[in-house]
Design a protein around this motif. Sequence first.
Motif, short mmCIF file in Angstrom:
data_model
loop_
_atom_site.label_atom_id
_atom_site.label_comp_id
_atom_site.label_asym_id
_atom_site.label_seq_id
_atom_site.Cartn_x
_atom_site.Cartn_y
_atom_site.Cartn_z
N SER A 40 43.51 -0.48 -61.36
CA SER A 40 43.93 -0.15 -59.98
C SER A 40 42.73 0.36 -59.19
O SER A 40 41.66 0.58 -59.73
CB SER A 40 44.97 0.96 -59.98
N ALA A 41 43.00 0.66 -57.92
CA ALA A 41 41.98 1.26 -57.06
C ALA A 41 41.74 2.71 -57.48
O ALA A 41 42.64 3.36 -58.02
CB ALA A 41 42.44 1.18 -55.62
N THR A 46 44.06 3.57 -52.19
CA THR A 46 45.04 2.70 -51.53
C THR A 46 45.75 3.45 -50.39
O THR A 46 45.97 2.87 -49.32
CB THR A 46 46.06 2.17 -52.56
N GLU A 124 40.88 -2.30 -55.31
CA GLU A 124 40.87 -2.88 -56.66
C GLU A 124 39.61 -3.72 -56.87
O GLU A 124 39.03 -3.71 -57.94
CB GLU A 124 42.11 -3.76 -56.87
N PHE A 189 47.73 -5.67 -58.84
CA PHE A 189 48.33 -5.54 -57.50
C PHE A 189 48.16 -6.75 -56.58
O PHE A 189 48.83 -6.86 -55.59
CB PHE A 189 47.72 -4.26 -56.88
N ARG A 203 53.47 -1.82 -53.63
CA ARG A 203 52.75 -0.62 -54.06
C ARG A 203 53.02 -0.34 -55.53
O ARG A 203 54.12 -0.56 -56.03
CB ARG A 203 53.15 0.60 -53.21
N GLU A 204 52.03 0.13 -56.18
CA GLU A 204 52.06 0.45 -57.61
C GLU A 204 52.26 -0.80 -58.47
O GLU A 204 52.73 -0.73 -59.60
CB GLU A 204 53.15 1.49 -57.94
N GLY A 205 51.91 -1.95 -57.91
CA GLY A 205 52.21 -3.21 -58.59
C GLY A 205 51.28 -3.61 -59.73
O GLY A 205 51.46 -4.67 -60.33
N SER A 206 50.30 -2.77 -60.07
CA SER A 206 49.36 -3.17 -61.12
C SER A 206 49.99 -3.29 -62.50
O SER A 206 49.55 -4.09 -63.32
CB SER A 206 48.19 -2.19 -61.19
N1 ASP Z 1 46.45 0.57 -55.96
C1 ASP Z 1 47.79 0.11 -55.73
C2 ASP Z 1 48.68 1.26 -55.33
O1 ASP Z 1 48.24 2.40 -55.41
C3 ASP Z 1 48.37 -0.62 -56.89
C4 ASP Z 1 48.56 0.22 -58.13
O2 ASP Z 1 47.94 1.27 -58.28
O3 ASP Z 1 49.34 -0.17 -58.99
O4 ASP Z 1 49.80 1.04 -54.96
#
Ligand code: ASP
Length: 426
Positions: A40-41, A46, A124, A189, A203-206
């Motif tokens: 992820s980033a 993000t 990312e 992501f 969001r949070e799709g990693s």
């Molecule tokens: N960086 C993106 C987010 O914070 C994807 C991830 O972290 O999963 O939503």
Amino acid sequence: MIQPLVYKFGGASVKDADSIENVAKVLNTNWKQGLIVVVSAMGDTTDLLEEIINKAFVREPFSTELEKVESLHQEACQQLFPGNHSIFNRLKNDFSKLKRTLENQKFIEEGEAFFYDQIIGFGELISTRILQEYLCLQGNYCLWQDARELIATDSNHKIGRVDWVLTMQQCRKLLVSQLERYPVITQGFMGSDWLNHTVTLGREGSDFTAAILAVSLGAKSVTIWKDVSGILNGDPDLFPDAVKFEYLDFEEAAEMTYFGAKVIHPKTVKPLAKHKIPLYVKSFVEPSSTGTVIGSFQDDPRIPITVIKKNQVLLTFRIRDLSRIGGFHFEEIFKAAKQQNWTINLIQASAVTLRAVLDVMDKPRLVLPKSLQEVFVVEQQANLSLVTVKNYTQDQESKYGAKENGIRLSQKSPTTLQYLMEKIPL
Ligand code: ASP
Ligand code: MG
């Protein structure tokens, strides 16, 4: 062909130079052929990029925020790399490209969601470069792969739907031979549509990316490395005595995420379950401890699991013509939900009234489509919390069901208890 292994590291695990060093250590201990690392980033990148995007979209100045993102990355690199390393040039180039993209009028004209997707994955793209270069510097030679060449989506920006067949073809074509030689680092992501425009997975799709790659390559397992020791039966910040599961059935884990447990992204478990690929959740702080494994287990421990979802809105739909509730009414609501990207967390019907509980997204009040207003008189109540207890006992029923919590809705099945309430007793 070697059977790949997929690892995923989230933003918290790469938030600064020390964290990146730690990830490199974890990887060094587990370095093997066939390893794909999804990253992820860094930290809050993000969130910061979202702020920048919002400003750039309405043509407000964003340079202060952009400098903050740039210095976060610069500082990490200064600690990780010698001063003459090529990463510094890359950073400079990538940040000027980012700035140009933020000022691209054509992208702005394509609309907010398109504009967002062309920028947000920058976090990312850069974090994976830093990690890959750092690993190579440490002697763990690995390759960098653009995830947009692997993951094919439709053009539904901000919440792209995966084209599984094309993704599988691309993964096999691009990754199989690379993995025979070196581990591969790629971004979570993000994917791209048929026009090669970037499309993100939500969001949070990693975590979901890790599952997509695992399914596409027939991986042996997925490991999500987190700052918690594994999957617990409640959020440890709210429940200090929460216990960790050694193992958990796919179905139980999927349900937990749908109820709102934040430990893994809700789309992650389903594809892995279908292909019977085990999912490990492990701690990057204590990498040698066992964590939790999610797989096909019929005998997983059925202890109470509590999940709290905040920021819920209750929509009450009263049927205007007082006809009895039927399929048509459900259909209208689900049609609207699909159009508006609402996630319905609970729905209940009685005679001439339907009640639905949804996540509040960007806006404080949901905008209701006309089609719904024609059929129903709709009321909204926001600022509610949804408590779900799986495998509940009388204890949870008395604690959460108490009147003084301001219960707005409740639902009980033999295994699951749910209360929508104004105040959560903790
Ligand atoms: N960086 C993106 C987010 O914070 C994807 C991830 O972290 O999963 O939503
Ligand atoms: Mg993140």
